[in-house]
Design a protein around this motif. Structure first.
Motif, PDB file in Angstrom:
ATOM      1  N   GLY A   6      28.696   8.110  39.921  1.00 17.65           N
ATOM      2  CA  GLY A   6      27.549   7.422  39.347  1.00 17.65           C
ATOM      3  C   GLY A   6      27.940   6.037  38.876  1.00 17.65           C
ATOM      4  O   GLY A   6      29.095   5.611  39.008  1.00 17.65           O
ATOM      5  N   PRO A   7      26.992   5.298  38.324  1.00 17.20           N
ATOM      6  CA  PRO A   7      27.261   3.927  37.882  1.00 17.20           C
ATOM      7  C   PRO A   7      28.206   3.893  36.676  1.00 17.20           C
ATOM      8  O   PRO A   7      28.283   4.830  35.882  1.00 17.20           O
ATOM      9  N   THR A   8      28.909   2.791  36.560  1.00 13.03           N
ATOM     10  CA  THR A   8      29.872   2.622  35.468  1.00 13.03           C
ATOM     11  C   THR A   8      29.150   2.368  34.149  1.00 13.03           C
ATOM     12  O   THR A   8      28.307   1.479  34.045  1.00 13.03           O
ATOM     13  N   LEU A  20      25.915   5.720  23.515  1.00  8.99           N
ATOM     14  CA  LEU A  20      24.978   5.955  24.608  1.00  8.99           C
ATOM     15  C   LEU A  20      23.566   5.756  24.075  1.00  8.99           C
ATOM     16  O   LEU A  20      23.180   6.375  23.070  1.00  8.99           O
ATOM     17  N   ASN A  21      22.809   4.902  24.740  1.00 11.84           N
ATOM     18  CA  ASN A  21      21.418   4.684  24.314  1.00 11.84           C
ATOM     19  C   ASN A  21      20.557   5.898  24.602  1.00 11.84           C
ATOM     20  O   ASN A  21      19.634   6.221  23.857  1.00 11.84           O
ATOM     21  N   ASN A  22      20.869   6.565  25.702  1.00 11.70           N
ATOM     22  CA  ASN A  22      20.179   7.812  26.038  1.00 11.70           C
ATOM     23  C   ASN A  22      21.104   8.653  26.886  1.00 11.70           C
ATOM     24  O   ASN A  22      22.059   8.154  27.474  1.00 11.70           O
ATOM     25  N   VAL A  23      20.831   9.928  26.941  1.00 15.75           N
ATOM     26  CA  VAL A  23      21.634  10.865  27.708  1.00 15.75           C
ATOM     27  C   VAL A  23      20.775  11.451  28.803  1.00 15.75           C
ATOM     28  O   VAL A  23      19.705  12.011  28.534  1.00 15.75           O
ATOM     29  N   TYR A  26      28.127  13.685  33.741  1.00 15.27           N
ATOM     30  CA  TYR A  26      28.846  12.431  33.643  1.00 15.27           C
ATOM     31  C   TYR A  26      30.257  12.659  34.203  1.00 15.27           C
ATOM     32  O   TYR A  26      30.719  13.795  34.312  1.00 15.27           O
ATOM     33  N   THR A  27      30.935  11.596  34.538  1.00 15.13           N
ATOM     34  CA  THR A  27      32.276  11.721  35.128  1.00 15.13           C
ATOM     35  C   THR A  27      33.237  10.762  34.440  1.00 15.13           C
ATOM     36  O   THR A  27      32.939   9.573  34.297  1.00 15.13           O
ATOM     37  N   LEU A  28      34.363  11.297  34.016  1.00 12.54           N
ATOM     38  CA  LEU A  28      35.441  10.481  33.469  1.00 12.54           C
ATOM     39  C   LEU A  28      36.513  10.349  34.552  1.00 12.54           C
ATOM     40  O   LEU A  28      37.168  11.332  34.908  1.00 12.54           O
ATOM     41  N   GLN A  29      36.657   9.141  35.091  1.00 14.52           N
ATOM     42  CA  GLN A  29      37.737   8.875  36.041  1.00 14.52           C
ATOM     43  C   GLN A  29      38.974   8.495  35.230  1.00 14.52           C
ATOM     44  O   GLN A  29      38.989   7.479  34.536  1.00 14.52           O
ATOM     45  N   LEU A  30      39.982   9.319  35.324  1.00 14.18           N
ATOM     46  CA  LEU A  30      41.160   9.184  34.478  1.00 14.18           C
ATOM     47  C   LEU A  30      42.381   8.978  35.372  1.00 14.18           C
ATOM     48  O   LEU A  30      42.880   9.918  36.003  1.00 14.18           O
ATOM     49  N   ALA A  31      42.849   7.743  35.452  1.00 13.45           N
ATOM     50  CA  ALA A  31      43.986   7.405  36.305  1.00 13.45           C
ATOM     51  C   ALA A  31      45.202   7.104  35.434  1.00 13.45           C
ATOM     52  O   ALA A  31      45.123   6.284  34.512  1.00 13.45           O
ATOM     53  N   LEU A  32      46.303   7.768  35.725  1.00 10.72           N
ATOM     54  CA  LEU A  32      47.544   7.587  34.979  1.00 10.72           C
ATOM     55  C   LEU A  32      48.549   6.831  35.826  1.00 10.72           C
ATOM     56  O   LEU A  32      48.708   7.108  37.019  1.00 10.72           O
ATOM     57  N   LEU A  36      34.036   5.713  32.584  1.00 11.58           N
ATOM     58  CA  LEU A  36      33.000   6.716  32.390  1.00 11.58           C
ATOM     59  C   LEU A  36      31.812   6.358  33.269  1.00 11.58           C
ATOM     60  O   LEU A  36      31.289   5.232  33.210  1.00 11.58           O
ATOM     61  N   GLU A  37      31.390   7.337  34.089  1.00  8.85           N
ATOM     62  CA  GLU A  37      30.264   7.139  34.995  1.00  8.85           C
ATOM     63  C   GLU A  37      29.081   7.984  34.539  1.00  8.85           C
ATOM     64  O   GLU A  37      29.246   9.130  34.094  1.00  8.85           O
ATOM     65  N   ALA A  38      27.899   7.411  34.648  1.00  8.80           N
ATOM     66  CA  ALA A  38      26.669   8.162  34.388  1.00  8.80           C
ATOM     67  C   ALA A  38      26.396   9.093  35.568  1.00  8.80           C
ATOM     68  O   ALA A  38      26.986   8.956  36.646  1.00  8.80           O
ATOM     69  N   PRO A  39      25.502  10.060  35.412  1.00 10.60           N
ATOM     70  CA  PRO A  39      25.133  10.899  36.544  1.00 10.60           C
ATOM     71  C   PRO A  39      24.599  10.075  37.706  1.00 10.60           C
ATOM     72  O   PRO A  39      24.078   8.971  37.527  1.00 10.60           O
ATOM     73  N   SER A  40      24.742  10.582  38.908  1.00 10.24           N
ATOM     74  CA  SER A  40      24.358   9.836  40.111  1.00 10.24           C
ATOM     75  C   SER A  40      22.866   9.529  40.144  1.00 10.24           C
ATOM     76  O   SER A  40      22.434   8.588  40.810  1.00 10.24           O
ATOM     77  N   SER A  41      22.052  10.320  39.411  1.00 10.64           N
ATOM     78  CA  SER A  41      20.615  10.081  39.400  1.00 10.64           C
ATOM     79  C   SER A  41      20.236   8.880  38.551  1.00 10.64           C
ATOM     80  O   SER A  41      19.105   8.391  38.608  1.00 10.64           O
ATOM     81  N   THR A  42      21.189   8.373  37.760  1.00 12.09           N
ATOM     82  CA  THR A  42      20.907   7.218  36.918  1.00 12.09           C
ATOM     83  C   THR A  42      20.730   5.978  37.786  1.00 12.09           C
ATOM     84  O   THR A  42      21.516   5.744  38.701  1.00 12.09           O
ATOM     85  N   PRO A  43      19.689   5.185  37.542  1.00 10.53           N
ATOM     86  CA  PRO A  43      19.486   3.984  38.367  1.00 10.53           C
ATOM     87  C   PRO A  43      20.691   3.046  38.301  1.00 10.53           C
ATOM     88  O   PRO A  43      21.369   2.944  37.275  1.00 10.53           O
TER      89      PRO A  43
END
Length: 681
Positions: free
Chosen positions: A481-483, A574-577, A583-589, A671-678
């Motif tokens: 989803g979007p960043t 977050l303004n809204n959930v 949601y997705t947390l991309q965690l790169a080490l 942190l990415e929002a769900p894919s349905s988020t515009p």
């Protein structure tokens, strides 16, 4: 006959006169690679020495000598026991003969340090313009674990007119041999201590070095390799830290390094024209030169990666690999040169470029080293599809694209038995990988600025002379989803985060105000000074990761050398959930060492974490000033009920303790929002 002698005398005199003329008309900045003198030497010396044998031997010695460089070997062991250049003994002749120039292997099951000793000497070729010699160690299954279960053929080449010699080795295992694990394969040269005191690794990493005896009188620090110099022979070095790991370099940049004898303006250089025989890909770090003075050519090691990149052979597993050739280069500058160090270094770089251009060499006499016409190439263009960055495909600018043994996505960074071939794409993502050995490969890539790893869906078979042109390749990086927010840059290092100033009493002056300031000793200990009472808390939209995100999440000393894990917090609004949704947390080490990273959402006291990496890593990059080890990427789903409108906190707990250097370095967090988020543009 008398007339022939006269003509010979006349021609020799003319050659000598030509040499003197070229010497005195040359410019004052004499340079053995680029000056008229050096060019004339390349043409005159072979002609002058016609009929002079490059190779001589006695029962216990063999000598390669072209009038420029003289190399003496033990027979049949094959150690380099002497190198002479312009009358100067290069190696430390006070050392035992077996401790001057040698190959060695560190292997298990008994953690044996094995200096490879040949049992048979052979002349491969002895032509007027080139000699190649071989020292073979042969294994028999009856030896069991008394010696490393390999046949090893150490080869050396000297060419007429060359200012150096080539070294390579063929390692082989046959079916039926016992299991083994190899952690290190390398070449070592130990230079004359009284002469070679100036080390050069790159344009910006050069310095006068302490002597080995200075370390003996110093104070040992957190691990044996690091020593505080308290009474060095050079008083300017008093109070500095010496640590061989401070001089590590990534494979892709490790092409030339060495030492300079300043009082005689002589340089000794290790030139590595290709990475194809090194393990674990282009950004694997390894040792170069260090106090001794010691020069290394590292082929296999577990440095900055851990035991998982040691080569493991099963019972009866057959294998063969050629390590090298590498080129040992020697050069000199006249004493009248204003800046002989710069002259020698620039000449060594120029010689390195010539060796790279000549790769793969066409003069080796082993059928296991294919020449250029026996190899193939692969080309193509890599594009990226990430609609949250750009609706259209865009170029994978500066992507690292490589061929390595078939495996899973990203497996190239731990691959160690085969050969790897890498190149960097241009601004449009176009790449060509040349001179690839025949065999089956997977094509891998990663792109600076883009998270994750790419792998082409089909294996690629290289045959002699092939020129494979691939269709446009498309990489779809991990994305759901979007960043919403991000921390860091996805470049596989932690260099963009806060790297603290070193302790004034634990400096290496080379890295003062240097782009690689992360190579200073003891930086990990500054975490507790910066966060004495509580661990790091980072507020998105307020803090700047360059200053407010420490480069490594390390343990904390609670007293009596008791080290415990730490918990960092990321605070964000977050303004809204979006609900329902993930949601997705991309965690790169960028590094992990005996660590376990646990993720909790909005409740630090949850008994069970929302996500855990489990125990990962053994790269020890924190202690070894590496700023990165192996790369890890985790995509963590966060169901929307775990989040709330307004203030949220993600807890990153590194839970393993007990040692100073347990911990992780972050590469990038998003942190990415769900894919349905515009999509927000």
């Amino acid at each position: 006959m008398e007339k022939m002698r006269q003509w010979g005398w006349l021609l020799g005199s003319l050659a000598a006169m030509l040499f003197l003329v070229l010497f005195f008309v040359g410019d004052g900045n004499y340079d053995e690679t680029t000056s008229p003198v050096r060019r004339s030497l390349r043409s005159i010396i072979p002609w002058q020495q016609q009929g002079v044998n490059l190779l001589t031997r006695t029962p216990k010695r063999v000598v390669l000598d072209n009038g420029i460089v003289k190399v003496v070997f033990s027979v049949p062991g094959g150690d380099v026991i002497g190198i002479q250049y312009k009358g100067l003994d290069i190696l430390e002749m006070r050392n035992e003969e077996s401790n001057r120039g040698y190959w060695d292997v560190v292997w298990s099951p008994r953690s044996i340090y094995d200096k490879i000793q040949g049992t048979k000497f052979k002349i491969i070729t002895a032509k007027p313009d080139q000699a190649e010699i071989s020292f073979v160690k042969t294994y028999d299954v009856s030896f069991g674990n008394s010696t490393v279960p390999f046949n090893v053929d150490k080869r050396y080449i000297l060419q007429r007119g060359g200012s150096g010699f080539y070294a390579y080795a063929i390692f082989e295992r046959l079916e039926g041999w016992p299991e083994a694990e190899v952690d290190q394969i390398r070449i070592v040269y130990k230079l004359q201590q009284a002469k070679f005191q100036y080390m050069a690794l790159s344009d910006t990493r050069q310095r006068i070095m302490p002597r080995a005896s200075d370390r003996d009188h110093g104070v040992k620090l957190a691990y044996p390799e690091a020593v505080l110099l308290t009474n060095p022979s050079n008083p300017d070095l008093r109070g500095e830290v010496d640590d061989k790991y401070q001089y590590s370099i990534e494979n892709k940049d490790n092409k030339v390094h060495g030492w300079i004898c300043t009082d005689q303006s002589v340089g000794f250089w290790m030139i590595t024209p290709s990475d194809e025989f090194r393990t674990c890909g282009p950004i694997k770090q390894d040792l170069t030169s260090h106090v001794g003075p010691t020069t290394l050519s590292m082929f296999v090691s577990t440095h900055y990666a851990g035991k998982q990149v040691g080569i493991k052979f099963g019972e009866g597993e057959a294998w063969k690999k050629v390590f090298g050739p590498v080129f040992v280069y020697l050069n000199s500058a006249p004493s009248s040169t204003n800046n002989s160090i710069s002259t020698l270094w620039n000449d060594a770089k120029q010689q390195m470029l010539e060796e790279v251009e000549s790769w793969p060499y066409n003069f080796t006499q082993s059928e296991d080293f294919p020449s250029s016409d026996q190899r193939g190439s692969v080309s193509g263009q890599l594009l990226i599809h990430d609609r949250y960055i750009n609706e259209s495909l865009f170029s994978a600018s500066s992507a690292y694209v490589g061929l390595a043994a078939p495996g899973e996505v990203g497996s190239w960074q731990t691959e160690n038995k085969g050969y790897q071939f890498w190149n960097q794409a241009d601004d449009e993502g176009r790449f060509i990988i040349k001179d690839v050995r025949p065999g089956n490969y997977s094509l891998y890539a990663w792109v600076p600025g883009i998270v994750g790893d790419y792998k082409y869906e089909a294996d690629i078979t290289i045959t002699p002379g092939c020129d494979i042109e691939l269709d446009n390749l498309t990489y779809e990086p991990p994305r759901n989803g979007p960043t919403l927010w991000e921390i860091g840059i996805p470049d596989r290092t932690a260099a963009e985060f806060h790297v603290p100033d070193p302790y004034p009493t634990l400096l290496n002056k080379l890295y003062r105000n240097h782009s690689e300031n992360f190579r200073q000793y003891g930086l990990w200990a500054r975490y507790e000074e910066r966060y004495p009472h509580r661990d790091l808390v980072y507020t998105v939209g307020v803090d700047d990761y360059h200053d407010d995100w420490f480069y490594a999440q390390v343990t904390r000393n609670t007293g009596n050398e008791t080290y415990v894990g730490t918990t960092w917090q990321i605070v964000f609004d977050l303004n809204n959930v979006t609900s329902p949704g993930n949601y997705t947390l991309q965690l790169a080490l960028a590094s992990a060492n005996s660590a376990e990273l646990q993720v909790r959402i909005n409740n630090q006291s949850d008994e069970q974490p929302h996500f855990s990496t489990k125990l990962i890593g053994g790269d020890n990059a924190i202690a070894r000033h590496g700023i990165h080890g192996l790369y890890w990427l985790f995509s963590v789903d966060i169901p929307s009920p775990l989040l709330k409108e307004g203030n949220n906190t993600i807890y990153l707990a590194q839970t393993r303790g007990g040692q100073t250097f347990q911990g992780v370095m972050y590469d990038y967090i998003r942190l990415e929002a769900p894919s349905s988020t515009p999509v927000v543009t």
